[in-house]
Scaffold this motif. Sequence first.
Motif, short mmCIF file in Angstrom:
data_model
loop_
_atom_site.label_atom_id
_atom_site.label_comp_id
_atom_site.label_asym_id
_atom_site.label_seq_id
_atom_site.Cartn_x
_atom_site.Cartn_y
_atom_site.Cartn_z
N ASN A 1 0.84 -1.19 0.00
CA ASN A 1 0.00 0.00 0.00
C ASN A 1 0.87 1.24 0.00
OD1 ASN A 1 -2.05 -1.81 0.36
ND2 ASN A 1 -2.79 -0.99 2.27
N ASN A 2 0.42 2.25 -0.70
CA ASN A 2 1.01 3.57 -0.58
C ASN A 2 0.79 4.00 0.87
OD1 ASN A 2 0.23 6.70 -0.69
ND2 ASN A 2 1.86 6.27 -2.15
N LYS A 3 1.64 4.87 1.39
CA LYS A 3 1.57 5.21 2.81
C LYS A 3 0.23 5.80 3.24
CE LYS A 3 3.52 9.84 2.54
NZ LYS A 3 4.42 10.78 3.12
N ASN A 4 -0.55 6.36 2.33
CA ASN A 4 -1.84 6.94 2.68
C ASN A 4 -3.02 5.99 2.48
OD1 ASN A 4 -0.61 9.42 3.31
ND2 ASN A 4 -0.62 10.00 1.16
N ASP B 1 -4.70 5.36 -2.64
CA ASP B 1 -6.00 5.94 -2.33
C ASP B 1 -6.25 7.08 -3.31
OD1 ASP B 1 -8.27 7.13 -1.33
OD2 ASP B 1 -7.38 7.72 0.58
N PRO C 1 -5.12 2.91 3.75
CA PRO C 1 -5.31 2.08 4.94
C PRO C 1 -5.87 0.68 4.67
CG PRO C 1 -7.13 3.61 4.74
CD PRO C 1 -6.17 3.92 3.61
#
Length: 188
Positions: free
Chosen positions: A70-73, A170, A75
């Motif tokens: 996942n990209n850090k943003n 996201d 969830p």
Amino acid sequence: MKLSENTKISAKLLALAASMLVFAIFIMPPLYDAFCEITGLNGKTSGRYEAVSAAVDTSRLITVQFLASNNKNMPWKFTPSVLSVKVHPGEIMDTAFLAFNPTDRDMIGQAIPSLVPFKAAEYFHKTECFCFNQQALKAGAREELPLRFVVDPDLPPSVNTITLSYTLFDVTERVSNNPSRTSSAREG
């Protein structure tokens, strides 16, 4: 009124910085994508592939490994349903990735693929992939995201293992701010 030398230099530097910003945001990404598509660098895989009948090469087995991040943003919980499969070149293979939106809000995700070794990208063909579209999940929803692919029989003999990874981003805000790209959220 005559401008001072410092003011002229400051204006030139500001114009240079603005032009660099425009280049970095609007010009460089399409150039980079075109470069990667032409050269096969960065393991970018092409879009949807229309399967044609081809003989299955039963003399070879290729291991295809799957990774998800996942990209850090983002969830969501995002994982491959299996970590790897063995496939004969020319054989159509079905698998899936699993997505879960643990938040209390509806969200939209977009998966970006990458493949190594880079030279295998032109021989790995996705006929169905969740990465072709944005994935909308309602709060608390789970979804199985299908992937169907075929490894081209012309894959170089030196390649025995291919790793396909997806990074999930996201894109809820981006899609919400652009009504023409909005897709309906899936039921959970």
